[in-house]
Design a protein around this motif. Structure first.
Motif, short mmCIF file in Angstrom:
data_model
loop_
_atom_site.label_atom_id
_atom_site.label_comp_id
_atom_site.label_asym_id
_atom_site.label_seq_id
_atom_site.Cartn_x
_atom_site.Cartn_y
_atom_site.Cartn_z
N ILE A 158 -39.46 -7.29 42.24
CA ILE A 158 -38.69 -7.87 41.13
C ILE A 158 -39.63 -8.56 40.14
N HIS A 159 -40.55 -9.36 40.65
CA HIS A 159 -41.54 -10.06 39.83
C HIS A 159 -42.31 -9.07 38.95
N ASN A 160 -42.76 -7.97 39.54
CA ASN A 160 -43.60 -7.02 38.81
C ASN A 160 -42.83 -6.16 37.83
N VAL A 161 -41.63 -5.73 38.21
CA VAL A 161 -40.87 -4.89 37.27
C VAL A 161 -40.42 -5.72 36.07
N LEU A 162 -40.11 -6.99 36.29
CA LEU A 162 -39.74 -7.86 35.16
C LEU A 162 -40.93 -8.08 34.23
N LEU A 163 -42.11 -8.33 34.80
CA LEU A 163 -43.29 -8.55 33.96
C LEU A 163 -43.66 -7.27 33.20
N SER A 164 -43.53 -6.13 33.83
CA SER A 164 -43.80 -4.86 33.14
C SER A 164 -42.82 -4.67 31.98
N SER A 165 -41.55 -4.97 32.21
CA SER A 165 -40.52 -4.79 31.19
C SER A 165 -40.70 -5.77 30.03
N VAL A 166 -40.97 -7.03 30.35
CA VAL A 166 -41.16 -8.04 29.30
C VAL A 166 -42.41 -7.73 28.48
N MET A 208 -49.96 -1.84 34.60
CA MET A 208 -50.48 -2.54 35.78
C MET A 208 -49.35 -3.10 36.64
N TYR A 209 -48.40 -3.77 35.99
CA TYR A 209 -47.31 -4.35 36.78
C TYR A 209 -46.36 -3.27 37.30
N TYR A 210 -46.24 -2.16 36.57
CA TYR A 210 -45.48 -1.04 37.13
C TYR A 210 -46.17 -0.52 38.39
N TYR A 211 -47.47 -0.41 38.34
CA TYR A 211 -48.24 0.05 39.51
C TYR A 211 -47.97 -0.85 40.72
N TYR A 212 -48.03 -2.17 40.52
CA TYR A 212 -47.79 -3.08 41.63
C TYR A 212 -46.36 -2.99 42.14
N TYR A 213 -45.41 -2.81 41.21
CA TYR A 213 -44.01 -2.64 41.59
C TYR A 213 -43.85 -1.38 42.46
N ALA A 214 -44.42 -0.27 42.01
CA ALA A 214 -44.23 1.01 42.69
C ALA A 214 -44.91 1.02 44.06
N THR A 215 -46.15 0.53 44.12
CA THR A 215 -46.87 0.57 45.39
C THR A 215 -46.27 -0.40 46.41
N ALA A 216 -45.66 -1.49 45.95
CA ALA A 216 -44.98 -2.39 46.89
C ALA A 216 -43.78 -1.71 47.53
N GLY A 217 -43.23 -0.71 46.85
CA GLY A 217 -42.12 0.06 47.40
C GLY A 217 -42.55 1.25 48.22
N GLY A 218 -43.87 1.40 48.39
CA GLY A 218 -44.38 2.49 49.23
C GLY A 218 -44.88 3.70 48.49
N ALA A 219 -44.83 3.68 47.15
CA ALA A 219 -45.30 4.84 46.38
C ALA A 219 -46.82 4.97 46.47
N LYS A 220 -47.29 6.20 46.50
CA LYS A 220 -48.72 6.49 46.51
C LYS A 220 -49.14 6.88 45.09
N ILE A 221 -49.88 6.02 44.44
CA ILE A 221 -50.29 6.26 43.05
C ILE A 221 -51.81 6.40 42.99
N CYS A 266 -45.68 -16.31 29.31
CA CYS A 266 -45.81 -15.27 30.34
C CYS A 266 -47.08 -15.46 31.17
N LYS A 267 -48.12 -16.04 30.55
CA LYS A 267 -49.36 -16.26 31.30
C LYS A 267 -49.16 -17.26 32.43
N TYR A 268 -48.25 -18.19 32.27
CA TYR A 268 -47.93 -19.12 33.36
C TYR A 268 -47.05 -18.43 34.41
N TRP A 269 -46.16 -17.58 33.95
CA TRP A 269 -45.37 -16.77 34.86
C TRP A 269 -46.28 -15.89 35.73
N GLU A 270 -47.31 -15.31 35.10
CA GLU A 270 -48.23 -14.42 35.82
C GLU A 270 -49.04 -15.15 36.89
N LEU A 271 -49.11 -16.46 36.82
CA LEU A 271 -49.81 -17.22 37.86
C LEU A 271 -49.15 -17.02 39.23
#
Length: 282
Positions: A66-74, A177-190, A119-124
């Motif tokens: 959730i954290h990563n998909v939101l950051l990618s979208s924003v 980058m945040y899409y990558y983290y979102y996808a790999t956390a769900g088990g995707a091989k990128i 967003c930079k504080y959110w990214e912390l």
């Protein structure tokens, strides 16, 4: 325009100090408040890292996704909004105007810069996840997150007109980058993780060309040296940006060398050993 659509939505308008840069009124708009936030970040992550030392790693996959998909979208939304604001100015007045004119700093852009800054504080929170999951806290990761929040503060406070270019490139990288983290956390091989680092290095190279040009223009104009013209923004903010982005480039090149070049060398040695063993069995 997307910005006009968003402004037309029937939602309450926040107070002006939340939509524009007003030092002392806008949250995190003073040096002591920024220093306090960064100190709190550092104490929190190292405290969590120490607390987790004798405990099992936390999974947190759903929250992490959730954290990563939101950051990618924003990041994508802010990128589109900044492009929508700056491209017409560049088309009408030229690239130097877009980079350097004080008139290129608009109320909307200031709001987008402010949202990017927050967003930079959110990214912390990225580092909080690392600590809870017992992942290594590298100097590059911790320093980059803390220093980028400080960088955005200095550029907002110094009103450097060129900052949109640095922000836009950073947002573009963060979408992927945040899409990558979102996808790999769900088990995707990128397979393209390596190319995210390549994009970051390319980003810093372009950043440095732009900010060194803008900083030279500012210094040259102040000292009657050859230049196209003045570049808006405070000189200390510009110099800090040049120094920090240069250091980022060095750090990311070193990370690439140690991570990917070393991995390639290890793979080559392994393949050589395997081939040698196969040759002996013939």
């Amino acid at each position: 325009m997307l910005a006009d659509i968003l402004l037309s939505l029937p939602i309450p308008r926040p107070p002006s100090y939340l939509t524009s840069w007003q030092p002392g009124a806008t949250p995190l708009s003073t040096l002591p408040s920024v220093a306090t936030a960064i100190a709190l970040y550092l104490s929190t992550i190292f405290g969590l890292y120490s607390y987790q030392k004798d405990k099992a790693p936390k999974k947190l996959n759903t929250l992490f996704q959730i954290h990563n998909v939101l950051l990618s979208s924003v990041s994508g939304l802010l990128l589109v909004l900044i492009a929508e604001e700056i491209i017409p100015k560049m088309w009408k007045h030229g690239i130097f105007y877009a980079f350097c004119s004080p008139d290129a700093w608009t109320d909307r852009l200031e709001f987008y810069y402010l949202m990017n800054y927050y967003c930079k504080y959110w990214e912390l929170i990225d580092t909080v996840f690392l600590a809870l999951k017992k992942k290594p806290l590298t100097f590059l990761h911790v320093f980059h997150h803390a220093a980028t929040a400080a960088l955005c503060y200095t550029q907002l406070d110094g009103k450097t007109s060129v900052q949109w270019a640095v922000i836009a490139l950073n947002l573009a990288v963060h979408v992927l980058m945040y899409y990558y983290y979102y996808a790999t956390a769900g088990g995707a091989k990128i397979w393209w993780k390596k190319y995210i680092t390549t994009m970051q290095i390319t980003q810093f190279v372009i950043d440095l060309v732009v900010v060194y040009f803008a900083t030279y223009s500012r210094i040259a104009f102040m000292n009657a040296l050859p230049t196209i013209g003045d570049c808006a923004g405070s000189l200390p903010a510009a110099l800090y940006g040049c120094a920090l982005l240069t250091f980022y480039l060095v750090l990311f090149i070193d990370f690439y060398r140690r991570t990917y070049n070393a991995a390639s060398a290890k793979k080559a040695v392994t393949n050589g050993t395997t081939n040698g063993a196969a040759h002996k069995t013939r």
